[in-house]
Design a protein around this motif. Structure first.
Motif, PDB file in Angstrom:
ATOM      1  N   MET A  71      -9.457  -6.118   4.900  1.00 49.43           N
ATOM      2  CA  MET A  71      -9.610  -5.064   3.940  1.00 49.43           C
ATOM      3  C   MET A  71      -9.762  -5.682   2.550  1.00 49.43           C
ATOM      4  SD  MET A  71      -9.295  -3.151   6.421  1.00 49.43           S
ATOM      5  CE  MET A  71      -8.660  -4.096   7.753  1.00 49.43           C
ATOM      6  N   GLN A  72     -10.612  -5.081   1.786  1.00 48.57           N
ATOM      7  CA  GLN A  72     -10.908  -5.578   0.454  1.00 48.57           C
ATOM      8  C   GLN A  72      -9.990  -4.930  -0.577  1.00 48.57           C
ATOM      9  OE1 GLN A  72     -14.980  -4.930  -0.518  1.00 48.57           O
ATOM     10  NE2 GLN A  72     -14.953  -6.336  -2.223  1.00 48.57           N
ATOM     11  N   THR A  73      -9.617  -5.695  -1.606  1.00 49.42           N
ATOM     12  CA  THR A  73      -8.791  -5.195  -2.697  1.00 49.42           C
ATOM     13  C   THR A  73      -9.697  -4.590  -3.760  1.00 49.42           C
ATOM     14  OG1 THR A  73      -7.113  -6.868  -2.285  1.00 49.42           O
ATOM     15  CG2 THR A  73      -7.101  -5.842  -4.442  1.00 49.42           C
ATOM     16  N   HIS A  74      -9.309  -3.430  -4.291  1.00 50.12           N
ATOM     17  CA  HIS A  74     -10.076  -2.742  -5.334  1.00 50.12           C
ATOM     18  C   HIS A  74      -9.220  -2.653  -6.585  1.00 50.12           C
ATOM     19  CE1 HIS A  74     -13.214  -1.511  -2.514  1.00 50.12           C
ATOM     20  NE2 HIS A  74     -12.219  -1.456  -1.649  1.00 50.12           N
ATOM     21  N   THR A  75      -9.797  -3.047  -7.717  1.00 48.44           N
ATOM     22  CA  THR A  75      -9.077  -3.060  -8.988  1.00 48.44           C
ATOM     23  C   THR A  75      -9.769  -2.117  -9.964  1.00 48.44           C
ATOM     24  OG1 THR A  75      -8.450  -5.354  -8.621  1.00 48.44           O
ATOM     25  CG2 THR A  75      -8.223  -4.515 -10.849  1.00 48.44           C
ATOM     26  N   VAL A  76      -8.953  -1.281 -10.639  1.00 47.84           N
ATOM     27  CA  VAL A  76      -9.456  -0.322 -11.611  1.00 47.84           C
ATOM     28  C   VAL A  76      -8.621  -0.444 -12.873  1.00 47.84           C
ATOM     29  CG1 VAL A  76      -9.774   2.135 -12.104  1.00 47.84           C
ATOM     30  CG2 VAL A  76     -10.187   1.271  -9.811  1.00 47.84           C
ATOM     31  N   SER A  77      -9.276  -0.484 -14.036  1.00 47.88           N
ATOM     32  CA  SER A  77      -8.562  -0.456 -15.311  1.00 47.88           C
ATOM     33  C   SER A  77      -8.366   0.989 -15.720  1.00 47.88           C
ATOM     34  CB  SER A  77      -9.357  -1.188 -16.389  1.00 47.88           C
ATOM     35  OG  SER A  77      -9.442  -2.551 -16.076  1.00 47.88           O
ATOM     36  N   TYR A  78      -7.174   1.289 -16.224  1.00 46.89           N
ATOM     37  CA  TYR A  78      -6.848   2.634 -16.696  1.00 46.89           C
ATOM     38  C   TYR A  78      -6.077   2.470 -17.993  1.00 46.89           C
ATOM     39  CZ  TYR A  78      -5.343   7.527 -16.527  1.00 46.89           C
ATOM     40  OH  TYR A  78      -5.129   8.860 -16.806  1.00 46.89           O
ATOM     41  N   GLY A  79      -6.777   2.559 -19.119  1.00 47.81           N
ATOM     42  CA  GLY A  79      -6.162   2.264 -20.404  1.00 47.81           C
ATOM     43  C   GLY A  79      -5.770   0.803 -20.438  1.00 47.81           C
ATOM     44  N   GLU A  80      -4.527   0.530 -20.784  1.00 47.84           N
ATOM     45  CA  GLU A  80      -4.030  -0.848 -20.825  1.00 47.84           C
ATOM     46  C   GLU A  80      -3.428  -1.287 -19.494  1.00 47.84           C
ATOM     47  OE1 GLU A  80       0.281   0.185 -22.845  1.00 47.84           O
ATOM     48  OE2 GLU A  80      -1.423  -0.255 -24.136  1.00 47.84           O
ATOM     49  N   PHE A  81      -3.571  -0.460 -18.467  1.00 45.21           N
ATOM     50  CA  PHE A  81      -3.005  -0.738 -17.153  1.00 45.21           C
ATOM     51  C   PHE A  81      -4.089  -1.174 -16.181  1.00 45.21           C
ATOM     52  CE2 PHE A  81      -0.240   2.251 -19.217  1.00 45.21           C
ATOM     53  CZ  PHE A  81       1.026   1.760 -18.949  1.00 45.21           C
ATOM     54  N   GLU A  82      -3.657  -1.835 -15.124  1.00 45.70           N
ATOM     55  CA  GLU A  82      -4.548  -2.215 -14.037  1.00 45.70           C
ATOM     56  C   GLU A  82      -3.961  -1.684 -12.735  1.00 45.70           C
ATOM     57  OE1 GLU A  82      -5.181  -6.447 -12.493  1.00 45.70           O
ATOM     58  OE2 GLU A  82      -6.858  -6.094 -13.876  1.00 45.70           O
ATOM     59  N   ILE A  83      -4.782  -0.981 -11.979  1.00 45.71           N
ATOM     60  CA  ILE A  83      -4.370  -0.423 -10.687  1.00 45.71           C
ATOM     61  C   ILE A  83      -5.083  -1.221  -9.599  1.00 45.71           C
ATOM     62  CG2 ILE A  83      -4.334   1.630  -9.222  1.00 45.71           C
ATOM     63  CD1 ILE A  83      -4.703   3.272 -11.873  1.00 45.71           C
ATOM     64  N   VAL A  84      -4.308  -1.783  -8.679  1.00 47.09           N
ATOM     65  CA  VAL A  84      -4.867  -2.546  -7.570  1.00 47.09           C
ATOM     66  C   VAL A  84      -4.566  -1.787  -6.283  1.00 47.09           C
ATOM     67  CG1 VAL A  84      -4.829  -4.728  -6.314  1.00 47.09           C
ATOM     68  CG2 VAL A  84      -4.537  -4.726  -8.802  1.00 47.09           C
ATOM     69  N   VAL A  85      -5.614  -1.489  -5.520  1.00 43.92           N
ATOM     70  CA  VAL A  85      -5.480  -0.727  -4.277  1.00 43.92           C
ATOM     71  C   VAL A  85      -5.936  -1.602  -3.112  1.00 43.92           C
ATOM     72  CG1 VAL A  85      -6.201   1.338  -3.028  1.00 43.92           C
ATOM     73  CG2 VAL A  85      -5.951   1.419  -5.513  1.00 43.92           C
ATOM     74  N   ARG A  86      -5.077  -1.676  -2.102  1.00 43.58           N
ATOM     75  CA  ARG A  86      -5.381  -2.406  -0.875  1.00 43.58           C
ATOM     76  C   ARG A  86      -5.318  -1.413   0.284  1.00 43.58           C
ATOM     77  NH1 ARG A  86      -2.475  -5.021  -4.205  1.00 43.58           N
ATOM     78  NH2 ARG A  86      -0.496  -4.323  -3.395  1.00 43.58           N
ATOM     79  N   PRO A  87      -6.477  -0.947   0.767  1.00 45.28           N
ATOM     80  CA  PRO A  87      -6.458  -0.017   1.899  1.00 45.28           C
ATOM     81  C   PRO A  87      -6.118  -0.766   3.184  1.00 45.28           C
ATOM     82  CG  PRO A  87      -8.706  -0.536   1.272  1.00 45.28           C
ATOM     83  CD  PRO A  87      -7.810  -1.213   0.272  1.00 45.28           C
ATOM     84  N   GLU A  88      -5.393  -0.105   4.045  1.00 46.58           N
ATOM     85  CA  GLU A  88      -5.037  -0.715   5.332  1.00 46.58           C
ATOM     86  C   GLU A  88      -4.834   0.383   6.365  1.00 46.58           C
ATOM     87  OE1 GLU A  88      -0.289  -1.387   4.613  1.00 46.58           O
ATOM     88  OE2 GLU A  88      -1.667  -2.864   3.762  1.00 46.58           O
ATOM     89  N   ARG A  89      -4.880  -0.007   7.612  1.00 47.25           N
ATOM     90  CA  ARG A  89      -4.644   0.948   8.698  1.00 47.25           C
ATOM     91  C   ARG A  89      -3.172   0.908   9.096  1.00 47.25           C
ATOM     92  NH1 ARG A  89      -8.908   3.083  11.861  1.00 47.25           N
ATOM     93  NH2 ARG A  89     -10.910   2.424  11.065  1.00 47.25           N
ATOM     94  N   ASN A  90      -2.628   2.082   9.367  1.00 52.55           N
ATOM     95  CA  ASN A  90      -1.249   2.139   9.843  1.00 52.55           C
ATOM     96  C   ASN A  90      -1.222   2.021  11.366  1.00 52.55           C
ATOM     97  OD1 ASN A  90      -1.924   4.680  10.817  1.00 52.55           O
ATOM     98  ND2 ASN A  90      -0.767   5.798   9.267  1.00 52.55           N
ATOM     99  N   ALA A  91      -0.049   2.165  11.946  1.00 53.93           N
ATOM    100  CA  ALA A  91       0.115   1.987  13.391  1.00 53.93           C
ATOM    101  C   ALA A  91      -0.672   3.015  14.206  1.00 53.93           C
ATOM    102  CB  ALA A  91       1.594   2.064  13.763  1.00 53.93           C
ATOM    103  N   ARG A  92      -0.967   4.181  13.613  1.00 57.09           N
ATOM    104  CA  ARG A  92      -1.707   5.233  14.312  1.00 57.09           C
ATOM    105  C   ARG A  92      -3.217   5.128  14.099  1.00 57.09           C
ATOM    106  NH1 ARG A  92       2.813   6.906  12.230  1.00 57.09           N
ATOM    107  NH2 ARG A  92       1.938   7.677  10.293  1.00 57.09           N
ATOM    108  N   GLY A  93      -3.654   4.109  13.328  1.00 61.51           N
ATOM    109  CA  GLY A  93      -5.083   3.905  13.095  1.00 61.51           C
ATOM    110  C   GLY A  93      -5.639   4.627  11.891  1.00 61.51           C
ATOM    111  N   ALA A  94      -4.814   5.393  11.180  1.00 60.86           N
ATOM    112  CA  ALA A  94      -5.270   6.095   9.989  1.00 60.86           C
ATOM    113  C   ALA A  94      -5.215   5.145   8.793  1.00 60.86           C
ATOM    114  CB  ALA A  94      -4.381   7.311   9.723  1.00 60.86           C
ATOM    115  N   TRP A  95      -5.974   5.472   7.760  1.00 61.32           N
ATOM    116  CA  TRP A  95      -6.018   4.642   6.558  1.00 61.32           C
ATOM    117  C   TRP A  95      -4.966   5.106   5.556  1.00 61.32           C
ATOM    118  CZ3 TRP A  95      -8.807   0.305   6.041  1.00 61.32           C
ATOM    119  CH2 TRP A  95      -9.829   0.094   6.965  1.00 61.32           C
TER     120      TRP A  95
END
Length: 97
Positions: free
Chosen positions: A1-25
């Motif tokens: 899974m690829q990491t996605h980074t977004v700037s929001y004002g002076e903050f940085e949000i890093v999102v790492r999508p992954e699948r859980n045990a049931r296969g959902a994201w």
């Protein structure tokens, strides 16, 4: 899974999508300001679960923005009572000057 980074004002949000045990994201989220990490990971919950990676990414970014707004971006009250009070102060100050 690829990491996605977004700037929001002076903050940085890093999102790492992954699948859980049931296969959902789900989205693992980190919020930082400069070198300081404010939230290391989003608490895992049963809901929401997403059908695809893009939905999980969008959810993670929205969660990060709401967290930043709630914790750091204080907004004046949107009630008509508060708006009228601000207007009365502005008019009073304008008349006095």
């Amino acid at each position: 899974m690829q990491t996605h980074t977004v700037s929001y004002g002076e903050f940085e949000i890093v999102v790492r999508p992954e699948r859980n045990a049931r296969g959902a994201w789900i989205a693992d989220v980190s919020v930082s300001r400069g070198a300081q990490t404010i939230v290391d990971t989003r608490p895992s919950t049963v809901q929401p679960e997403w059908l695809n990676e893009e939905e999980a990414i969008r959810d993670g970014i929205e969660w990060g923005r709401r967290f930043i707004d709630r914790e750091f971006n204080t907004h004046e009250s949107g009630s008509w009572v508060a708006a009228r009070s601000r207007a009365e102060r502005w008019f009073r100050d304008a008349e006095e000057s």
